[in-house]
Motif scaffolding. Sequence first.
Motif, PDB file in Angstrom:
ATOM      1  N   PRO A 181      49.857  39.943  54.077  1.00 54.81           N
ATOM      2  CA  PRO A 181      48.426  40.198  53.870  1.00 54.81           C
ATOM      3  C   PRO A 181      48.154  41.193  52.742  1.00 54.81           C
ATOM      4  O   PRO A 181      47.177  41.044  51.994  1.00 54.81           O
ATOM      5  N   GLY A 182      49.031  42.203  52.610  1.00 51.20           N
ATOM      6  CA  GLY A 182      48.843  43.175  51.547  1.00 51.20           C
ATOM      7  C   GLY A 182      48.990  42.553  50.169  1.00 51.20           C
ATOM      8  O   GLY A 182      48.211  42.832  49.257  1.00 51.20           O
ATOM      9  N   ASN A 183      50.001  41.693  50.015  1.00 53.82           N
ATOM     10  CA  ASN A 183      50.186  40.994  48.744  1.00 53.82           C
ATOM     11  C   ASN A 183      49.006  40.076  48.450  1.00 53.82           C
ATOM     12  O   ASN A 183      48.530  40.004  47.311  1.00 53.82           O
ATOM     13  N   MET A 184      48.558  39.360  49.472  1.00 56.97           N
ATOM     14  CA  MET A 184      47.424  38.454  49.296  1.00 56.97           C
ATOM     15  C   MET A 184      46.191  39.218  48.823  1.00 56.97           C
ATOM     16  O   MET A 184      45.517  38.829  47.859  1.00 56.97           O
ATOM     17  N   GLY A 185      45.911  40.327  49.488  1.00 58.36           N
ATOM     18  CA  GLY A 185      44.753  41.118  49.100  1.00 58.36           C
ATOM     19  C   GLY A 185      44.876  41.694  47.704  1.00 58.36           C
ATOM     20  O   GLY A 185      43.918  41.703  46.929  1.00 58.36           O
ATOM     21  N   THR A 186      46.073  42.164  47.369  1.00 57.95           N
ATOM     22  CA  THR A 186      46.313  42.720  46.039  1.00 57.95           C
ATOM     23  C   THR A 186      46.115  41.673  44.954  1.00 57.95           C
ATOM     24  O   THR A 186      45.508  41.935  43.906  1.00 57.95           O
ATOM     25  N   ILE A 187      46.615  40.460  45.191  1.00 60.27           N
ATOM     26  CA  ILE A 187      46.494  39.393  44.197  1.00 60.27           C
ATOM     27  C   ILE A 187      45.028  39.004  44.005  1.00 60.27           C
ATOM     28  O   ILE A 187      44.575  38.767  42.880  1.00 60.27           O
ATOM     29  N   LEU A 188      44.261  38.955  45.079  1.00 58.24           N
ATOM     30  CA  LEU A 188      42.829  38.659  44.949  1.00 58.24           C
ATOM     31  C   LEU A 188      42.132  39.759  44.146  1.00 58.24           C
ATOM     32  O   LEU A 188      41.243  39.485  43.329  1.00 58.24           O
ATOM     33  N   ARG A 189      42.554  40.982  44.358  1.00 55.23           N
ATOM     34  CA  ARG A 189      41.961  42.110  43.635  1.00 55.23           C
ATOM     35  C   ARG A 189      42.314  42.039  42.152  1.00 55.23           C
ATOM     36  O   ARG A 189      41.479  42.329  41.281  1.00 55.23           O
ATOM     37  N   ILE A 190      43.558  41.653  41.851  1.00 51.75           N
ATOM     38  CA  ILE A 190      43.980  41.479  40.457  1.00 51.75           C
ATOM     39  C   ILE A 190      43.153  40.373  39.792  1.00 51.75           C
ATOM     40  O   ILE A 190      42.679  40.516  38.664  1.00 51.75           O
ATOM     41  N   ALA A 191      42.992  39.255  40.507  1.00 51.35           N
ATOM     42  CA  ALA A 191      42.193  38.145  39.974  1.00 51.35           C
ATOM     43  C   ALA A 191      40.768  38.611  39.678  1.00 51.35           C
ATOM     44  O   ALA A 191      40.192  38.285  38.625  1.00 51.35           O
ATOM     45  N   ASP A 192      40.212  39.378  40.580  1.00 51.63           N
ATOM     46  CA  ASP A 192      38.856  39.896  40.400  1.00 51.63           C
ATOM     47  C   ASP A 192      38.778  40.783  39.156  1.00 51.63           C
ATOM     48  O   ASP A 192      37.834  40.681  38.354  1.00 51.63           O
ATOM     49  N   TRP A 193      39.755  41.628  38.965  1.00 53.88           N
ATOM     50  CA  TRP A 193      39.781  42.545  37.818  1.00 53.88           C
ATOM     51  C   TRP A 193      39.797  41.779  36.497  1.00 53.88           C
ATOM     52  O   TRP A 193      39.108  42.136  35.547  1.00 53.88           O
ATOM     53  N   PHE A 194      40.588  40.686  36.459  1.00 59.21           N
ATOM     54  CA  PHE A 194      40.739  39.932  35.222  1.00 59.21           C
ATOM     55  C   PHE A 194      39.746  38.769  35.094  1.00 59.21           C
ATOM     56  O   PHE A 194      39.837  37.978  34.160  1.00 59.21           O
ATOM     57  N   GLY A 195      38.812  38.674  36.018  1.00 60.20           N
ATOM     58  CA  GLY A 195      37.789  37.639  35.925  1.00 60.20           C
ATOM     59  C   GLY A 195      38.274  36.245  36.278  1.00 60.20           C
ATOM     60  O   GLY A 195      37.665  35.250  35.857  1.00 60.20           O
ATOM     61  N   ILE A 196      39.348  36.150  37.056  1.00 59.24           N
ATOM     62  CA  ILE A 196      39.850  34.847  37.504  1.00 59.24           C
ATOM     63  C   ILE A 196      39.053  34.417  38.737  1.00 59.24           C
ATOM     64  O   ILE A 196      39.007  35.141  39.733  1.00 59.24           O
ATOM     65  N   GLN A 197      38.438  33.254  38.671  1.00 58.18           N
ATOM     66  CA  GLN A 197      37.525  32.838  39.738  1.00 58.18           C
ATOM     67  C   GLN A 197      38.210  32.199  40.943  1.00 58.18           C
ATOM     68  O   GLN A 197      37.714  32.281  42.056  1.00 58.18           O
TER      69      GLN A 197
END
Length: 250
Positions: free
Chosen positions: A118-134
């Motif tokens: 779950p931590g990795n999943m949340g981190t990856i979503l946060r990274i996507a958000d930072w870089f504008g990945i939808q």
Amino acid sequence: MLSKAKISYVQSLKQKKFRQKYNNFLVEGDKSARELLELSYAEVEFIFALSDWAEKNASLVRKYGEKLLIVTPIELKKISQLKTPNQVLVVAQQLDDAWSEEKVTQGVSLFLDGIQDPGNMGTILRIADWFGIQYVFCSKECADIYNPKVIQSTMGAFMRVKAPKIELSSLKSKFPDLPILGALMEGKSIYSLDKMSAGILVIGNEGRGISEEVQPLLTHRITIPAPVGSGAESLNAGVATGIIVSHLLK
């Protein structure tokens, strides 16, 4: 006072089977709760808040009427998924995860092949958000995006990044001309790649990497080369995602 039925119901949403049954999930904490309540499309079922928080955010919660329930710190602790409850807990309907094929062809998306932590999943979503990945597409083996630990670690990114469940083979069929890059231990160095305007980056499972079923679907195999003298066997999935995306979108 909170009824035993309400306490039991909220506690049940910690489990995936009950989140699926009721199509609801939990959001805790001041920042994430306020962001969710400000969304015009969020369907809120209950807001459990301490009186101080409710008074401070009166203009925000007024429209929810009887859905707002004032609770004591002890009551909030009973329904919280956190070791230290944080002022407010919201029960809301799961968000729409519809996605646009046109947008996929116009930008970079991620595909997670069995990310289970779950931590990795949340981190990856946060990274996507930072870089504008939808879009962060997820295989069926991935952790549930509405797992409370995932929601907490996204820091609100789950409201801006969609994470539909779909297999890579289906995406490949829909977008046969779209490049699909796979992060592997061996491949072309990310430092030699050109900026990516459109395509799908595949991140594999924390233990086994990209599965044997998915590897034949890749059009490019890429890697983060380790410097001379490095003793690490591999990188954390979230860390690797951040490094690769940073270079792909440079």
